[in-house]
Structures are given as structure tokens and as C-alpha cells.
Design a protein around this motif. Structure first.
Motif, mmCIF file in Angstrom:
data_model
loop_
_atom_site.group_PDB
_atom_site.id
_atom_site.type_symbol
_atom_site.label_atom_id
_atom_site.label_comp_id
_atom_site.label_asym_id
_atom_site.label_seq_id
_atom_site.Cartn_x
_atom_site.Cartn_y
_atom_site.Cartn_z
ATOM 1 N N LYS A 256 -57.283 -2.026 13.883
ATOM 2 C CA LYS A 256 -56.101 -2.896 14.062
ATOM 3 C C LYS A 256 -54.876 -2.286 13.402
ATOM 4 O O LYS A 256 -53.776 -2.324 13.945
ATOM 5 N N ALA A 257 -55.079 -1.720 12.202
ATOM 6 C CA ALA A 257 -53.947 -1.129 11.471
ATOM 7 C C ALA A 257 -53.397 0.094 12.202
ATOM 8 O O ALA A 257 -52.181 0.298 12.259
ATOM 9 N N GLN A 258 -54.283 0.909 12.780
ATOM 10 C CA GLN A 258 -53.824 2.059 13.571
ATOM 11 C C GLN A 258 -53.032 1.586 14.786
ATOM 12 O O GLN A 258 -51.960 2.130 15.089
ATOM 13 N N ASN A 259 -53.550 0.577 15.477
ATOM 14 C CA ASN A 259 -52.860 0.028 16.649
ATOM 15 C C ASN A 259 -51.490 -0.519 16.297
ATOM 16 O O ASN A 259 -50.508 -0.271 17.002
ATOM 17 N N SER A 285 -58.025 7.387 6.931
ATOM 18 C CA SER A 285 -57.691 6.129 7.626
ATOM 19 C C SER A 285 -57.310 6.358 9.094
ATOM 20 O O SER A 285 -57.181 5.412 9.857
ATOM 21 N N GLY A 286 -57.099 7.609 9.482
ATOM 22 C CA GLY A 286 -56.825 7.912 10.895
ATOM 23 C C GLY A 286 -55.363 8.132 11.230
ATOM 24 O O GLY A 286 -54.924 7.828 12.334
ATOM 25 N N LYS A 287 -54.596 8.721 10.285
ATOM 26 C CA LYS A 287 -53.182 9.020 10.563
ATOM 27 C C LYS A 287 -53.056 10.089 11.652
ATOM 28 O O LYS A 287 -52.164 10.022 12.486
ATOM 29 N N THR A 288 -53.972 11.091 11.592
ATOM 30 C CA THR A 288 -53.878 12.202 12.548
ATOM 31 C C THR A 288 -54.025 11.700 13.982
ATOM 32 O O THR A 288 -53.329 12.177 14.890
ATOM 33 N N ALA A 292 -51.352 12.159 16.866
ATOM 34 C CA ALA A 292 -51.700 12.824 18.126
ATOM 35 C C ALA A 292 -51.246 11.994 19.327
ATOM 36 O O ALA A 292 -50.679 12.533 20.290
ATOM 37 N N ILE A 293 -51.467 10.677 19.264
ATOM 38 C CA ILE A 293 -51.067 9.798 20.382
ATOM 39 C C ILE A 293 -49.538 9.804 20.524
ATOM 40 O O ILE A 293 -49.000 9.839 21.632
ATOM 41 N N SER A 294 -48.844 9.816 19.376
ATOM 42 C CA SER A 294 -47.366 9.849 19.392
ATOM 43 C C SER A 294 -46.877 11.145 20.043
ATOM 44 O O SER A 294 -45.931 11.135 20.842
ATOM 45 N N LEU A 295 -47.523 12.261 19.690
ATOM 46 C CA LEU A 295 -47.151 13.554 20.285
ATOM 47 C C LEU A 295 -47.445 13.552 21.789
ATOM 48 O O LEU A 295 -46.663 14.076 22.585
ATOM 49 N N TYR A 296 -48.561 12.945 22.162
ATOM 50 C CA TYR A 296 -48.921 12.874 23.583
ATOM 51 C C TYR A 296 -47.870 12.073 24.368
ATOM 52 O O TYR A 296 -47.496 12.448 25.486
ATOM 53 N N ALA A 297 -47.382 10.991 23.760
ATOM 54 C CA ALA A 297 -46.337 10.174 24.402
ATOM 55 C C ALA A 297 -45.091 11.021 24.670
ATOM 56 O O ALA A 297 -44.436 10.891 25.707
ATOM 57 N N SER A 298 -44.752 11.911 23.720
ATOM 58 C CA SER A 298 -43.604 12.809 23.904
ATOM 59 C C SER A 298 -43.815 13.734 25.091
ATOM 60 O O SER A 298 -42.894 13.984 25.872
ATOM 61 N N THR A 377 -40.357 14.884 19.452
ATOM 62 C CA THR A 377 -40.895 14.250 18.245
ATOM 63 C C THR A 377 -41.302 15.297 17.222
ATOM 64 O O THR A 377 -41.943 16.294 17.554
ATOM 65 N N VAL A 378 -40.920 15.051 15.981
ATOM 66 C CA VAL A 378 -41.298 15.906 14.858
ATOM 67 C C VAL A 378 -42.159 15.072 13.912
ATOM 68 O O VAL A 378 -41.768 13.976 13.528
ATOM 69 N N ILE A 379 -43.318 15.623 13.541
ATOM 70 C CA ILE A 379 -44.168 14.943 12.557
ATOM 71 C C ILE A 379 -44.265 15.838 11.330
ATOM 72 O O ILE A 379 -44.593 17.027 11.443
ATOM 73 N N VAL A 380 -43.935 15.286 10.176
ATOM 74 C CA VAL A 380 -44.000 16.037 8.923
ATOM 75 C C VAL A 380 -45.126 15.439 8.091
ATOM 76 O O VAL A 380 -45.037 14.300 7.639
ATOM 77 N N ASP A 381 -46.203 16.215 7.891
ATOM 78 C CA ASP A 381 -47.353 15.710 7.145
ATOM 79 C C ASP A 381 -47.165 16.008 5.665
ATOM 80 O O ASP A 381 -46.651 17.060 5.301
ATOM 81 N N GLU A 382 -47.637 15.069 4.842
ATOM 82 C CA GLU A 382 -47.450 15.156 3.389
ATOM 83 C C GLU A 382 -45.983 15.443 3.091
ATOM 84 O O GLU A 382 -45.625 16.422 2.456
ATOM 85 N N GLN A 383 -45.139 14.504 3.552
ATOM 86 C CA GLN A 383 -43.695 14.738 3.547
ATOM 87 C C GLN A 383 -43.125 15.009 2.162
ATOM 88 O O GLN A 383 -42.145 15.714 2.022
ATOM 89 N N HIS A 384 -43.746 14.489 1.102
ATOM 90 C CA HIS A 384 -43.172 14.693 -0.230
ATOM 91 C C HIS A 384 -43.311 16.142 -0.701
ATOM 92 O O HIS A 384 -42.695 16.530 -1.677
ATOM 93 N N ARG A 385 -44.116 16.958 0.023
ATOM 94 C CA ARG A 385 -44.281 18.357 -0.365
ATOM 95 C C ARG A 385 -43.139 19.233 0.156
ATOM 96 O O ARG A 385 -43.023 20.386 -0.210
#
Length: 679
Positions: A256-259, A285-288, A292-298, A377-385
Motif C-alpha cells: 500500500k505504501a509503495q502504491n 522497503s521497495g524504493k527501487t 523503476a516504474i517512474s522511469l518506465y512512465a517517462s 525524469t532524474v532519480i538521485v539515490d542516497e541524495q544526501h551523499r
């Protein structure tokens, strides 16, 4: 704002003006908002209402002559018996033998100090002959620099209030004062400097807590609105049915949280404004999958996607994960610093021709020779790094691409909406079904041999282990195990067992770190001794044991991040905290770690125990300095202030409603002082 010079207050000459300027007071406004840092309580309460170990004030009659005992050089203890109500209270005073002459039998004295309920005893910090003053039992204490005295400062503040009370502008519209039952600004200022009661002081603080948080959130919302309005549209009009078909084909079901997070992201992507969203999710928790779905939408919208990660090994892992999810329908490429020459040129050419749909890489993605054909779309993982400029460079490579920042560091909601107030925040706060929680144990040093034997047993079964130390090398000040020494000890211990031990710490070059992590990921190294550089990102499903030395030296969130390095495969995993905390807070942290595996719960607990600086580092926290508000304690007020600020900004109340004029003037002035202009 009352920006009149401080010398306009009667009695402030050049010398006093210099002394006030030394503590940052140069205007009337500075003075009135120079709040006390604490309050002394001289309120006389009945003995029956005094609380054990509290600082209290009592009033009594001296019974008999005090006694003085000397011990050691210049050390003494004075004991005086006081008749208080119907009881005899013992007063104890250290290193003030001269007080014996003043505390004569029959004298009435007022004493302040620590109360011992069990012994009917007060350890006297302050005393004065005569009865207690009843006109102002709550005394404010200010930070001052010599030669300025606290009593002088109080007098000047009192004069300023008398002189300028009528000119104190009320910032909050009357509806807020009524709805939240808040004191007016003028009344709250009087009560915060000269409290008439604890209840009145509490109400004054409540007023300024809300005001501070509202003003801060207003600034954040205005900046956010301005940034949105200044960006060109990047509405990604993808076909929802195609995206949903992709989701249905995934080998797992979204939580539910991912959705919920995914819907927020997709809504942002379709909007005409650039997405600026933070996705928080615990390790595993399934962020990747959401990314991935967000990138696919792009891609469905006819654009490209990019994912930037801090290390090459993490880039390779993300590349593999995305390829497994997309199959042959989507072209995914890797671009890192180690890809050079002909291969690099070929990849750059394919990116520019839009022959590559998704590019995964490190900071190599932001170099000048990387040109995207149509970055959506740009995804930045572990953004604080990544630094702000690195993130901006990637964001600026497309025509205002949507940006999703991801972090596995669970940040309490109160901190997220404060420090990331110009971002939208999504949280994945539940774990996928069937994931085994990591079993966590807290042991003392005397259990060390058993812990090392347990590591050996797990390795013999084909698994791997992390061993974490807080320091790299020995420190004279801190008697704690260091990584280099421990590495050598474990090498000697495990050598005969054909167990390879690796070493990872912050002083290694990036290439060396990558090499060690590759060896661990491929099981060439079974036991990895490391400092906290291993904390973020690496996925080694075969690792089942995490041992953390001197665990009391870490915050809950950091311990949880380290624990998240294990439990990524199907085997049961374990985290062992080796700690001998001396204080109650340290013991409480260890206990909490063994009782919960929910990162967001731990983050909230950590915020209460350690304060906000722990999450972002004391200097780079990005958190505002509040005079009265405490975001750990005042989270409800923060939520309320944020909702109110959003309503004010998006309903254009600052400019369209005369009730908000004072607030509008204040906000405009603070922006002008910061050099920020609005169109």
C-alpha cells in the motif's frame, strides 16, 4: 519590525550600546526578541508539593547554630537546620564557611537548591536573608558577556517594553489568535521576559512556537511556489494503461505504501510543474521498484530517464535490478568513471540519439560531454551523499526534468517537512510481506568470544559478516576498538579457518574501497571489518551477520542503517550490538534497537533522545535555528503551521486580504534582507 537603533531607549549610552552589540543587540527588535535561555523558579511551594531531585525554593527559620566541617584543602561542608512549616529541614552548603556568620539562630532565610525528599534535605545553591519576594518568583536568566550584567539587561528590556509596547505590530490575523487561543504578540513578549505565572509563561512560549514555525513554513512555501512558477512545463503525458500493465507483470505485488508513493510521483510527473520530491523508504522497503516504474512512465511518455548513485558498485547493482525488471523492452546503459575511451564515446552517442532509454551512473552523468536527447525524469539515490551543485548539474541537463530524490535514511516526518520544506515528501513506511526481520541482540564486552565464534559458524555455513568499528585508528582520548587493530586480530584468529578478512575505511581511495566491496560482494572476502563508510547502498544478500563494536557511540538511525546491510537474502540475519553504555540514554537506545526494526519509529525515538543535529550533522543540518520552537517536541505545531502556510500562500491571502498585511510586510522584509526577490 522595530528597527530603531538601541540608543533610542532611554538610559542606553555609548558604553551600554557597545556591550549590547557584543551579544548581537543593535535594534529595539533585537532586544525585545533576545529571549531568556532559562528561568529560575523562586516560587515557594508547600513541602508536600516539592518533587524529589527538583530545584526548589524554601523559606524557613534557622534553628541553632550551623556546623562547619572541613575536609581536604579549602573544602568545607556547612549544615544548617531550618524550621519549615511543621518540619525540620536540613540545609547543606559546600565551600562557603563564611555563611555561618549570617545564618544566625532565629533568622528567616530563603534557600534555593536541589531537594532530597527522602532525607528532607536541600543542597543550597543560593540563599538570602529575609522572606522570599512574591512579586516575581520566576526569574529569567539571559546569556550576557562581561562587563554587561543580567540585571542591566532586564532593566533595558523593561524600559523598551514600556517605551514601545504600543508599537509592537501583531503579525497574526485575529482569526488565528481566536482559533488557537494565542496571546497577542505584545502580551507574549511581556510574559516571556517578565512571567507573572508558569501558566502565562507557557502560553507566551506557545505563541512564539507557532509564530516561528509559521514564519519559517511561509518562507519555504513561497520559495517552493516561486521555483515552480519559474520552471518550464515538463508534463509527461504517459498512457496509464501501459504503466499499469507493466506493474501487473512485476514478479511481486506492490505494498500500500509503495502504491501511495507511486501515485504521488506519477501525479507530479503529469503536472505542468517540475517534480521536486523526496522518497523515503527503509532498507528493503521497495524504493527501487517505485523508481523503476517512474522511469518506465517517462519512457512511455517518449522521454529518457537517468539514475545517479554515489558509488560504482551501487550503479552496477541498480543496473542489474533495472535490467531484470524491464527485460528487453527497455534499453538500460551504465556510465561510470571507469568506463573510458571508445566504449564511453559509443554510450554518449547513443544517449544523445535517444537510443538509450535509461542511463544509470555515478557523478560521471553530470560531466559536460554527457548530452541527453530528451531527459524526462532524474532519480538521485542516497541524495544526501551528493552536493547541491552536483544534483543541480544533472537536473539542468534536461529541459526541467522531473527530479525524485531517494534516501534509505528514515528521517522523522517533522525533520523532513522542516529541512525539505521546499520539496514534497513521500514515505514508504511498510515492508513487503514475507521479509524476515533482522534479529537484534545487545551484549557486553565479556560476550565477545562467543560473538566471534558465532561469526565463524555462519561463515562455515556459507554466509558472510560485517564487523563495524567507530574509529579508524587509535585515539588517546577514546578507549575504543579501532578498525585497523581489529582487522589484524581477526586475520590472526580466522587465518587457520580459511576465512578471508577485508578492511574498509574512509581513508582508502575510492578505487580501493570499490575493490574491497567487490571482493566482499563476490564472497572472496567473508568477514569485512569496516568503519561506517559501509552504511549506505551496498547490496550483499549473502551477508547474514552485522556486529557493531561500541554501539553506544552511534545514534539509533545510524545503527539501523548499519543493520540494514544484512537481511537482504532469504536466510535469517542477525545484528549484534557490543556496548556498555554508562548513561540512561545509551541504555535506552540499545533497548529500543532490540525491540523494533521499524526505521521511522527509531528515527522519531532518536529525534527525542539526541536532537535533530544527529540526522544531518551539526554543521550541515540545514535546519533553522529556532529561538523557542523545538521540532522534536513541537511536531504538532509544525504540522499545523505547515498546513496554515500552504493555505495562506496558495489562496494568495498575503496580498489579497488586509488581515494578512502585517504578515506579508514581515515576510517580504526578511526575504529582502536575505537578497531574495519575487516577481
Amino acid at each position: 519590525m522595530m528597527n530603531w537603533p538601541i540608543e533610542t531607549i532611554g538610559g542606553v549610552g555609548n558604553r551600554l550600546k557597545e556591550q549590547l552589540e557584543a551579544i548581537g543587540i543593535s535594534t529595539v527588535n533585537d532586544l525585545l526578541f533576545y529571549f531568556p535561555n532559562r528561568y529560575e523558579n523562586y516560587e515557594i511551594k508547600p513541602l508536600s508539593e516539592l518533587i524529589h531531585d527538583d530545584k526548589v525554593t524554601i523559606e524557613g527559620e534557622v534553628l541553632g547554630e550551623p556546623t562547619v566541617t572541613y575536609y581536604g584543602r579549602k573544602k568545607s561542608r556547612l549544615i544548617v537546620r531550618l524550621q519549615v512549616e511543621h518540619a525540620v529541614v536540613k540545609g547543606v552548603m559546600f565551600n562557603r564557611p563564611f555563611a555561618k556568620k549570617q545564618l544566625v539562630p532565629g533568622a528567616i532565610v530563603t534557600c534555593t537548591g536541589k531537594w532530597d525528599q527522602h532525607r528532607l534535605q536541600i543542597t543550597i545553591e543560593q540563599y538570602k536573608k529575609g522572606k522570599a519576594k512574591t512579586d516575581q518568583p520566576i526569574q529569567p536568566v539571559y546569556y550576557v558577556k562581561q562587563p554587561l550584567k543580567s540585571i542591566q539587561l532586564k532593566k533595558i528590556i523593561k524600559k523598551a517594553l514600556e517605551q514601545y509596547e504600543e508599537q509592537i505590530v501583531e503579525l497574526l490575523p485575529s482569526a488565528y489568535l481566536t482559533s488557537y487561543k494565542l496571546l497577542t504578540r505584545a502580551k507574549a513578549l511581556k510574559e516571556i521576559h517578565f512571567p507573572t505565572s508558569f501558566q502565562a509563561l507557557k502560553q507566551a512560549k506557545r505563541r512564539f512556537i507557532y509564530e516561528e514555525l509559521l514564519l519559517f513554513q511561509l518562507k519555504m512555501q513561497l520559495l517552493r511556489k516561486r521555483n515552480r512558477e519559474r520552471t518550464q512545463g515538463n508534463s509527461q503525458l504517459f498512457d496509464f494503461s501501459l504503466v499499469n500493465r507493466f506493474i501487473d507483470r512485476l514478479p511481486f505485488q506492490l505494498t500500500k505504501a509503495q502504491n501511495r508513493s507511486l501515485q504521488e510521483i506519477l501525479q507530479d510527473m503529469r503536472s505542468p510543474y517540475r517534480m521536486n520530491r523526496l522518497l523515503q523508504g527503509d532498507v528493503g522497503s521497495g524504493k527501487t521498484a517505485v523508481a523503476a516504474i517512474s522511469l518506465y512512465a517517462s519512457i512511455v511518455a517518449g522521454k529518457q530517464g537517468a539514475m545517479m548513485v554515489p558509488t560504482e558498485i551501487l550503479a552496477e547493482q541498480h543496473m542489474s535490478s533495472l535490467q531484470a525488471l524491464f527485460g528487453e523492452n527497455v534499453s538500460v546503459a551504465l556510465l561510470t568513471g571507469s568506463i573510458k575511451g571508445k566504449k564511453r564515446k559509443e554510450i554518449l552517442s547513443l544517449i544523445e540519439q535517444q537510443a538509450i532509454d535509461i542511463i544509470v551512473g555515478t557523478h560521471a552523468l553530470i560531466q559536460e560531454d554527457v548530452h541527453f536527447a530528451n531527459l524526462g525524469t532524474v532519480i538521485v539515490d542516497e541524495q544526501h551523499r551528493f552536493g547541491v551543485n552536483q544534483r543541480k548539474a544533472l537536473r539542468d541537463k534536461g529541459i526541467d526534468p522531473d527530479v525524485l530524490f531517494m534516501t534509505a535514511t528514515p528521517i522523522p516526518r517533522t525533520l523532513a517537512i522542516t529541512s525539505f520544506g521546499d520539496m514534497d515528501v513521500s514515505q514508504i513506511d511498510e515492508m513487503p510481506v514475507g521479509r524476515k526481520p533482522v534479529e537484534t541482540y545487545w551484549v557486553k564486552d565479556n560476550m565477545l568470544t562467543r560473538v566471534l565464534q558465532f561469526i565463524q559458524k555462519e561463515v562455515k555455513q556459507g554466509y558472510q559478516a560485517y564487523v563495524i568499528c567507530p574509529l579508524i585508528e587509535e585515539s588517546d582520548k577514546l578507549d575504543i576498538q579501532n578498525a585497523v587493530d581489529l582487522y589484524q586480530q581477526l586475520q590472526e584468529m580466522y587465518n587457520s579457518q580459511q576465512i578471508e578478512v577485508g578492511l574498509l575505511h574512509g581513508r582508502l581511495h575510492n578505487d580501493e574501497k570499490e575493490a574491497v566491496m567487490q571482493q566482499f560482494a563476490s564472497n572472496q572476502v567473508q568477514v569485512l571489518v569496516s568503519t561506517t563508510v559501509v552504511e549506505v547502498g551496498v547490496n550483499v544478500p549473502n551477508a547474514t551477520v552485522m556486529v557493531i563494536y561500541d554501539a553506544e557511540r552511534f545514534g539509533l538511525s545510524q545503527l539501523h542503517q548499519l543493520r540494514g546491510r544484512v537481511g537482504r537474502g532469504e536466510a535469517q540475519s542477525y545484528c549484534v550490538l557490543i556496548a556498555d553504555p554508562k548513561g540512561d540514554v545509551g541504555k535506552e537506545r540499545m533497548k529500543i534497537m532490540t525491540e523494533t526494526t521499524n526505521g521511522f519509529e527509531l528515527a522519531e525515538q532518536d529525534l527525542q533522545l539526541r536532537g535533530p543535529g544527529d540526522f544531518f550533522g551539526k554543521k550541515q543540518s540545514g535546519l533553522p535555528e529556532f529561538k523557542v520552537a523545538d521540532i522534536a517536541q513541537d511536531y504538532r505545531a509544525l504540522e499545523t503551521a505547515r498546513n496554515d502556510a500552504q493555505s495562506i500562500v496558495y489562496n494568495h491571502l498575503l496580498t489579497n486580504d488586509s488581515e494578512y498585511q502585517a504578515l506579508n510586510n514581515y515576510v517580504k522584509q526578511t526575504f529582502e534582507e536575505a537578497g531574495v526577490t519575487f516577481d
